[in-house]
Design an enzyme around this catalytic site. Structure first.
Site: not given
Length: 262
Positions: A68, A113, A116, A136
């Site tokens: 992210a 991310g 993901e 994270e």
């Protein structure tokens, strides 16, 4: 073909190659990238039928998607962060449900991310220099774009918990060993390997592939009894297609099929 500020599209053979094109930020998932991914999906779902597969990769030699955009996230409050996460949930669900196979060609960092996004793809092909992780917890956060759901389904609960709880990064060889990656290849061969698989898929019935993918996505959250019902419905649906009529006739007549694609 559509133009985007943060994405680059190109086609080779039967495949559409989507490159997240923000190398200065290691292709981080900024709000602008997420918005462009939504726009890409809107376009592909209505006009992308000529392609038999999508390959997703990152610009540059260092990163697939580094995660992210933490600078943007740092300015968010909890409600804005929730909206950001839900938007990415929608993007990954739509990627997962595309009627053609999607291959993540991971050419470097696939962290947070980025991992993901890769998990929402059907296959993960990794360069030898690639690395994966859900880091994270190092920021006091947890996976927010589907990692805590898809990672256990891909590699099993115990291994997924270990990676999520430790925030550990793993190299591509380890990703292959635990079933996160399908293949590990030299970086120079990564896109060619993904293209070869798309061309292999392009030789078979497009409706059968779409039927199989739809059923597999639906089965993910079901027990065996419920999943078998989905498979039976998928089998019946496939049997009514012109592709199936042609495929069965070609087998009986001992010739190569010519699938009409419907």
């Amino acid at each position: 073909m559509m133009q985007f500020d943060t994405l680059a599209l190109s086609s080779r053979g039967s495949a559409l190659i989507l490159t997240i094109n923000q190398p200065a930020s290691l292709n981080a998932l900024s709000q602008e990238v997420v918005n462009d991914l939504e726009s890409f999906l809107n376009w592909f779902e209505t006009t992308g039928f000529e392609y038999r597969g999508v390959i997703i990769t990152g610009a540059g030699e260092k990163s697939f998607v580094a995660g992210a955009n933490i600078v943007q996230m740092n300015a968010m409050d909890a409600q804005e962060a929730l909206a950001y996460g839900r938007q990415m949930h929608a993007v990954t669900e739509r990627l997962e449900s595309l009627q053609v196979p999607v291959i993540a060609a991971v050419n470097g960092f696939a962290l947070g991310g980025g991992c993901e996004i890769a998990l929402a793809c059907d296959f993960i092909y990794a360069a030898e220099n690639a690395s994966f992780g859900q880091p994270e917890v190092n920021l006091g956060l947890v996976p927010g774009f589907g990692g805590s759901v898809r990672l256990p389904r891909r590699i099993g609960n115990a291994l997924a918990r270990e990676l999520i709880f430790t925030g550990r990064r793993i190299k591509s060889a380890e990703a292959l060993r635990i079933g996160l990656a399908n293949r590990v290849v030299p970086a120079a061969e990564l896109i060619d390997q993904a293209l070869a698989t798309i061309e292999e898929i392009a030789a078979v019935s497009p409706t059968a592939v779409a039927n199989a993918k739809t059923a597999l996505v639906q089965m993910d959250a079901l027990n065996t009894h419920e999943a078998l019902k989905v498979e039976a419905d998928s089998f019946q649906r496939a049997f009514t297609t012109n592709d199936s009529v042609e495929g069965r006739a070609a087998f009986v007549e001992k010739r190569s099929p010519n699938f009409p694609g419907n």
